[in-house]
Design a protein around this motif. Sequence first.
Motif, PDB file in Angstrom:
ATOM      1  N   GLU A   1       6.480  59.339 -43.630  1.00  0.00           N
ATOM      2  CA  GLU A   1       6.599  60.353 -42.578  1.00  0.00           C
ATOM      3  C   GLU A   1       5.462  60.214 -41.575  1.00  0.00           C
ATOM      4  O   GLU A   1       5.680  60.335 -40.367  1.00  0.00           O
ATOM      5  CB  GLU A   1       6.577  61.758 -43.183  1.00  0.00           C
TER       6      GLU A   1
ATOM      7  N   ILE B   1       6.087  59.868 -37.601  1.00  0.00           N
ATOM      8  CA  ILE B   1       5.573  60.886 -36.684  1.00  0.00           C
ATOM      9  C   ILE B   1       4.526  60.297 -35.754  1.00  0.00           C
ATOM     10  O   ILE B   1       4.552  60.531 -34.539  1.00  0.00           O
ATOM     11  CB  ILE B   1       5.028  62.091 -37.473  1.00  0.00           C
TER      12      ILE B   1
ATOM     13  N   HIS C   1       4.929  59.898 -31.623  1.00  0.00           N
ATOM     14  CA  HIS C   1       3.987  60.435 -30.631  1.00  0.00           C
ATOM     15  C   HIS C   1       3.395  59.316 -29.762  1.00  0.00           C
ATOM     16  O   HIS C   1       3.210  59.503 -28.551  1.00  0.00           O
ATOM     17  CB  HIS C   1       2.884  61.238 -31.319  1.00  0.00           C
TER      18      HIS C   1
ATOM     19  N   LYS D   1      -1.664  65.645 -31.580  1.00  0.00           N
ATOM     20  CA  LYS D   1      -0.290  66.140 -31.763  1.00  0.00           C
ATOM     21  C   LYS D   1       0.251  65.733 -33.129  1.00  0.00           C
ATOM     22  O   LYS D   1       0.920  66.520 -33.806  1.00  0.00           O
ATOM     23  CB  LYS D   1       0.614  65.620 -30.651  1.00  0.00           C
ATOM     24  N   TYR D   2      -0.030  64.514 -33.518  1.00  0.00           N
ATOM     25  CA  TYR D   2       0.385  64.036 -34.840  1.00  0.00           C
ATOM     26  C   TYR D   2      -0.239  64.897 -35.936  1.00  0.00           C
ATOM     27  O   TYR D   2       0.443  65.361 -36.851  1.00  0.00           O
ATOM     28  CB  TYR D   2      -0.005  62.563 -35.001  1.00  0.00           C
TER      29      TYR D   2
ATOM     30  N   GLU E   1      -1.455  67.953 -35.804  1.00  0.00           N
ATOM     31  CA  GLU E   1      -0.934  69.319 -35.825  1.00  0.00           C
ATOM     32  C   GLU E   1       0.476  69.382 -36.375  1.00  0.00           C
ATOM     33  O   GLU E   1       0.846  70.355 -37.020  1.00  0.00           O
ATOM     34  CB  GLU E   1      -1.019  69.949 -34.441  1.00  0.00           C
ATOM     35  N   GLU E   2       1.272  68.359 -36.156  1.00  0.00           N
ATOM     36  CA  GLU E   2       2.621  68.349 -36.713  1.00  0.00           C
ATOM     37  C   GLU E   2       2.586  68.214 -38.233  1.00  0.00           C
ATOM     38  O   GLU E   2       3.419  68.769 -38.936  1.00  0.00           O
ATOM     39  CB  GLU E   2       3.453  67.220 -36.106  1.00  0.00           C
ATOM     40  N   LYS E   3       1.632  67.483 -38.760  1.00  0.00           N
ATOM     41  CA  LYS E   3       1.560  67.217 -40.204  1.00  0.00           C
ATOM     42  C   LYS E   3       0.753  68.258 -40.985  1.00  0.00           C
ATOM     43  O   LYS E   3       1.009  68.464 -42.167  1.00  0.00           O
ATOM     44  CB  LYS E   3       0.912  65.847 -40.442  1.00  0.00           C
TER      45      LYS E   3
ATOM     46  N   HIS F   1       2.515  71.135 -43.123  1.00  0.00           N
ATOM     47  CA  HIS F   1       3.502  70.559 -44.051  1.00  0.00           C
ATOM     48  C   HIS F   1       2.806  69.912 -45.241  1.00  0.00           C
ATOM     49  O   HIS F   1       3.156  70.164 -46.393  1.00  0.00           O
ATOM     50  CB  HIS F   1       4.392  69.548 -43.325  1.00  0.00           C
TER      51      HIS F   1
ATOM     52  N   TYR G   1      12.195  67.068 -45.964  1.00  0.00           N
ATOM     53  CA  TYR G   1      11.595  67.269 -44.645  1.00  0.00           C
ATOM     54  C   TYR G   1      12.144  66.233 -43.662  1.00  0.00           C
ATOM     55  O   TYR G   1      12.182  65.053 -43.946  1.00  0.00           O
ATOM     56  CB  TYR G   1      10.073  67.116 -44.778  1.00  0.00           C
TER      57      TYR G   1
ATOM     58  N   CYS H   1      11.379  64.377 -40.511  1.00  0.00           N
ATOM     59  CA  CYS H   1      10.247  64.051 -39.641  1.00  0.00           C
ATOM     60  C   CYS H   1      10.691  63.510 -38.284  1.00  0.00           C
ATOM     61  O   CYS H   1       9.875  63.096 -37.477  1.00  0.00           O
ATOM     62  CB  CYS H   1       9.311  63.064 -40.330  1.00  0.00           C
TER      63      CYS H   1
END
Length: 188
Positions: free
Chosen positions: A97, A101, A105, A128-129, A131-133, A136, A181, A183
């Motif tokens: 993932e 991700i 980005h 950004k990567y 914060e997305e991970k 989770h 999940y 991704c």
Amino acid sequence: MFFSPAQIYPFPGTSLAEDPEDIQKEVLENYAKDLPPIYLDVVQHADLSTLIWAPLMFRYPWNVVFGKLSKQNITVAGDAMHPMTPDLAQGGCSALEDAVILGRHIRTSFVQNGQVLVLKNLSEVLGKYVEEKRWHVTLLIMWSYISGWVQQGGSGRGMKFLRDAIFYKFLFLKMVKYVNYDCGKLDF
């Protein structure tokens, strides 16, 4: 919280063998006795000079939640970002993932900048990567530990009740849904 003071596996009351011959004996007598013969053969003929037994360690996810996981054009990924016990079998999945991700980005930035990777934008891309991970993987780390703690925590009355009446009926279903999940896609 469910975390016990003893933050290692095997759980209290068990010990780790240090001598390779003792490790092999322990595995053969207690863990591999019901394995098919082909796997028993692998254990029986293992090169003892390469055999070690080390505890799995639980690391609190606070560094993932509150820590700085990227700086300028450097970030963490894989086990460095999400160290977890193997109880949900999500370590490798999480690393894959990460790749999707992070690639998504980077690709978005690449396309937005006219097919050029602009290094001064890389820290924003990595942010950004992260914060997305962040949340989770934090929950995966905690769910994985809780799963192992409950399932391997013994056979006493209290633990059996917790495992059978609460964990498997309520929490486990939430965990299974959570590990499924999406991704996103990595389009080229």
